[in-house]
Design an enzyme around this catalytic site. Structure first.
Site, PDB file in Angstrom:
ATOM      1  N   LYS A   1       7.707   7.548  -7.596  1.00 21.03           N
ATOM      2  CA  LYS A   1       8.532   8.336  -6.440  1.00 21.03           C
ATOM      3  C   LYS A   1       9.900   7.842  -7.126  1.00 21.03           C
ATOM      4  CE  LYS A   1       6.843   9.270  -2.429  1.00 21.03           C
ATOM      5  NZ  LYS A   1       6.218   8.969  -1.245  1.00 21.03           N
TER       6      LYS A   1
ATOM      7  N   HIS B   1      -5.286   7.898   0.170  1.00 22.18           N
ATOM      8  CA  HIS B   1      -4.587   8.488  -1.089  1.00 22.18           C
ATOM      9  C   HIS B   1      -4.217   9.773  -0.937  1.00 22.18           C
ATOM     10  CE1 HIS B   1      -5.780   4.714  -2.642  1.00 22.18           C
ATOM     11  NE2 HIS B   1      -6.978   4.842  -2.734  1.00 22.18           N
TER      12      HIS B   1
ATOM     13  N   GLY C   1       0.964  -1.083   0.018  1.00 20.92           N
ATOM     14  CA  GLY C   1       0.033   0.087  -0.116  1.00 20.92           C
ATOM     15  C   GLY C   1       0.911   1.249  -0.064  1.00 20.92           C
ATOM     16  N   ASP C   2       0.367   2.243  -0.031  1.00 18.66           N
ATOM     17  CA  ASP C   2       1.051   3.714  -0.218  1.00 18.66           C
ATOM     18  C   ASP C   2       1.842   3.761  -1.400  1.00 18.66           C
ATOM     19  OD1 ASP C   2      -0.159   4.403   2.259  1.00 18.66           O
ATOM     20  OD2 ASP C   2       1.448   3.212   3.447  1.00 18.66           O
TER      21      ASP C   2
HETATM   22  P1  GDP Z   1      -1.653   5.668  -2.295  1.00 20.18           P
HETATM   23  O1  GDP Z   1      -2.535   5.209  -0.919  1.00 20.18           O
HETATM   24  O2  GDP Z   1      -1.303   4.447  -2.746  1.00 20.18           O
HETATM   25  O3  GDP Z   1      -2.568   6.516  -2.916  1.00 20.18           O
HETATM   26  O4  GDP Z   1      -0.305   6.301  -1.406  1.00 20.18           O
HETATM   27  P2  GDP Z   1      -0.077   7.438  -0.723  1.00 20.18           P
HETATM   28  O5  GDP Z   1      -0.932   8.680  -1.218  1.00 20.18           O
HETATM   29  O6  GDP Z   1      -0.540   7.176   0.786  1.00 20.18           O
HETATM   30  O7  GDP Z   1       1.553   7.777  -0.610  1.00 20.18           O
HETATM   31  C1  GDP Z   1       1.894   8.088  -1.938  1.00 20.18           C
HETATM   32  C2  GDP Z   1       2.871   9.427  -1.490  1.00 20.18           C
HETATM   33  O8  GDP Z   1       3.733   9.755  -2.089  1.00 20.18           O
HETATM   34  C3  GDP Z   1       1.457  10.775  -1.318  1.00 20.18           C
HETATM   35  O9  GDP Z   1       2.241  11.709  -0.498  1.00 20.18           O
HETATM   36  C4  GDP Z   1       2.007  11.364  -2.629  1.00 20.18           C
HETATM   37  O10 GDP Z   1       1.982  12.821  -2.909  1.00 20.18           O
HETATM   38  C5  GDP Z   1       3.419  11.136  -3.057  1.00 20.18           C
HETATM   39  N1  GDP Z   1       3.861  10.877  -4.301  1.00 20.18           N
HETATM   40  C6  GDP Z   1       3.027  10.127  -5.361  1.00 20.18           C
HETATM   41  N2  GDP Z   1       3.950  10.075  -6.374  1.00 20.18           N
HETATM   42  C7  GDP Z   1       5.261  10.720  -6.217  1.00 20.18           C
HETATM   43  C8  GDP Z   1       6.321  10.826  -7.058  1.00 20.18           C
HETATM   44  O11 GDP Z   1       6.497  10.287  -8.080  1.00 20.18           O
HETATM   45  N3  GDP Z   1       7.201  11.385  -6.145  1.00 20.18           N
HETATM   46  C9  GDP Z   1       7.229  12.136  -5.072  1.00 20.18           C
HETATM   47  N4  GDP Z   1       8.383  12.587  -4.643  1.00 20.18           N
HETATM   48  N5  GDP Z   1       6.241  11.746  -4.063  1.00 20.18           N
HETATM   49  C10 GDP Z   1       4.995  11.303  -4.777  1.00 20.18           C
END
Ligand code: GDP
Length: 423
Positions: free
Chosen positions: A331, A40, A11-12
């Site tokens: 990321k 999310h 997750g995340d």
């Molecule tokens: P989800 O539950 O799968 O949607 O994931 P989360 O939202 O919990 O975690 C993803 C985190 O990574 C969030 O804070 C996003 O804003 C951040 N994020 C997503 N894609 C990227 C990326 O390509 N680069 C960076 N630096 N942050 C990202």
């Protein structure tokens, strides 16, 4: 075209941002499992949002968002979330948000029971987010909760609640020695939250069938990842629902739906919230640096996430379990500070090396076999085309896709909507 966006790991992974991006080509977005126990994070032109239950298509005009029958529908948290999102100028109406009348309600006591059980378990706790998800799904399977559609008949639902109250108070008082619930408390819950969400409740199954007939494209949005799936994840450190794409048609409300495309979201490194085996876990300053670089703190709880290098063994298993057809690798920019990038390529269990994901209890004694790839040591957040990436970054991506056995179609290099490379 019907697609699912699912998590491949714990997750995340960044599913929310991928749904937010991809909804541009879909008419309907459906959340099909889970509840408000994760978040999310979506950053777009309207601001920064932490969505817990609302589908991530809520920001796109013209997209219809559905909470399917498979979700843990928590009226209190959902109503609060609707208000929060609305206060930032996002319109949430019965036209763009539809709640399945077959979704079961997460009752106020489910959260209490989650907390009471974690307290009882003390140091053996599962690391629950205490949102009531496990007690909710247990009760759903025991047929001891209420369907959202039942709220339409105030008298009948009160009769049902009386019966449930009597039964649940036995557990609360006799098992946990806690305070019993009263009908008065439930009346307030009905008034403050259930009445508020009732206008959104409808027969979403019929809506979806019509949408399908009209050739509308449907996007199914998952919560958490393959390793948290109740049946295929690291039991008992799983969630209490199926996070896999195979469950999506059932939880969404269109059991006969064929999914054409499963986009598996993989983070360029690993993170895990809560308890349970996490073979590739890093510790010390190395972990702190990665956690800081990626801002790895839980969206719901603010808890620091456990971090490690990408785990190829677990990720390949996740790809297989999800039946992923394409990967979104997120990321990648976070790894830019590393001279050499660690990758967990195999596990060592009892002196033997393996690249297959083992039975959950074997994970306790598994150790990671780590190899290093070259870092790129420069800012890649401005890259929008594959050609813009440095050679070492491209090599990292191609290494991942080759070893996990699925093509990488998207690479994200920043949290904002446009910071993505489409291949
Ligand atoms: P989800 O539950 O799968 O949607 O994931 P989360 O939202 O919990 O975690 C993803 C985190 O990574 C969030 O804070 C996003 O804003 C951040 N994020 C997503 N894609 C990227 C990326 O390509 N680069 C960076 N630096 N942050 C990202």
């Amino acid at each position: 075209m019907n697609s699912a966006i699912v998590g491949i790991n714990w997750g995340d992974e960044g599913k929310g941002r991928m749904v937010d991006l991809l909804t541009e080509s879909y008419d309907v977005v459906v959340r099909y499992q889970g509840g408000g126990n994760a978040g999310h994070t979506v950053i777009n032109e309207r601001g920064r949002f932490a969505l817990h239950l609302l589908p991530s298509g809520i920001f796109r005009d013209g997209v219809v968002n559905i909470l399917g029958n498979g979700v843990a529908l928590d009226p209190e948290n959902l109503w609060k979330e609707i208000q929060e999102v609305s206060s930032k100028g996002v319109s949430v109406t019965p036209e763009n948000l539809k709640i399945s009348d077959r979704a079961s309600l997460l009752m106020p006591w489910h959260r209490d029971l989650d907390e009471l059980e974690e307290l009882r378990l003390a140091d053996k706790k599962y690391g629950s987010t205490k949102q009531g998800i496990a007690p909710f799904y247990s009760d759903k399977y025991q047929k001891k909760t209420v369907l959202a559609g039942e709220l339409r008949d105030g008298n009948a639902v009160r009769e049902r609640l009386k019966g449930l109250l009597e039964w649940k108070n036995l557990t609360l008082t006799k098992v946990y020695g806690a305070e019993p619930y009263t009908m008065q408390k439930l009346e307030q819950w009905l008034r403050d939250y259930c009445d508020m969400i009732l206008p959104f409740v409808c027969d979403t199954g019929t809506f979806l069938k019509e949408a399908q007939k009209d050739n509308k494209s449907i996007l199914l949005e998952a919560q958490l990842g393959a390793l948290r799936d109740l049946d295929y994840g690291i039991y008992p450190y799983t969630t209490s629902s199926n996070t896999t794409a195979a469950y999506a048609p059932i939880g969404a409300g269109l059991p006969s739906l064929r999914i054409d495309d499963v986009v598996g979201v993989v983070k360029a490194y690993s993170t895990c919230v809560g308890e349970g085996p996490f073979v590739c876990e890093m510790s010390g300053p190395e972990a702190d640096r990665l956690r800081e670089a990626g801002s790895e703190y839980g969206a719901k709880t603010g808890r620091p996430r456990r971090v490690g290098p990408i785990d190829i063994v677990a990720t390949r298993y996740g790809v297989e379990v999800q039946g992923a057809t394409r990967i979104a690798l997120t990321k990648l920019d976070v790894l830019s500070y590393m001279e050499k990038i660690p990758v967990c390529v195999r596990y060592r269990i009892g002196g033997r090396e393996t690249d297959s994901f083992p039975f959950p209890t074997e994970l306790d004694s598994a150790e990671p076999v780590v190899e290093y790839l070259n870092g790129w040591n420069c800012d890649i957040s401005g890259a929008r085309r594959w050609e813009d990436l440095p050679v070492a970054a491209k090599e990292y991506v191609t290494f991942v896709e080759k070893t996990i056995g699925c093509p990488v179609a998207y690479v994200s290099v920043g949290p904002e909507r446009e910071k993505v490379i489409r291949r």
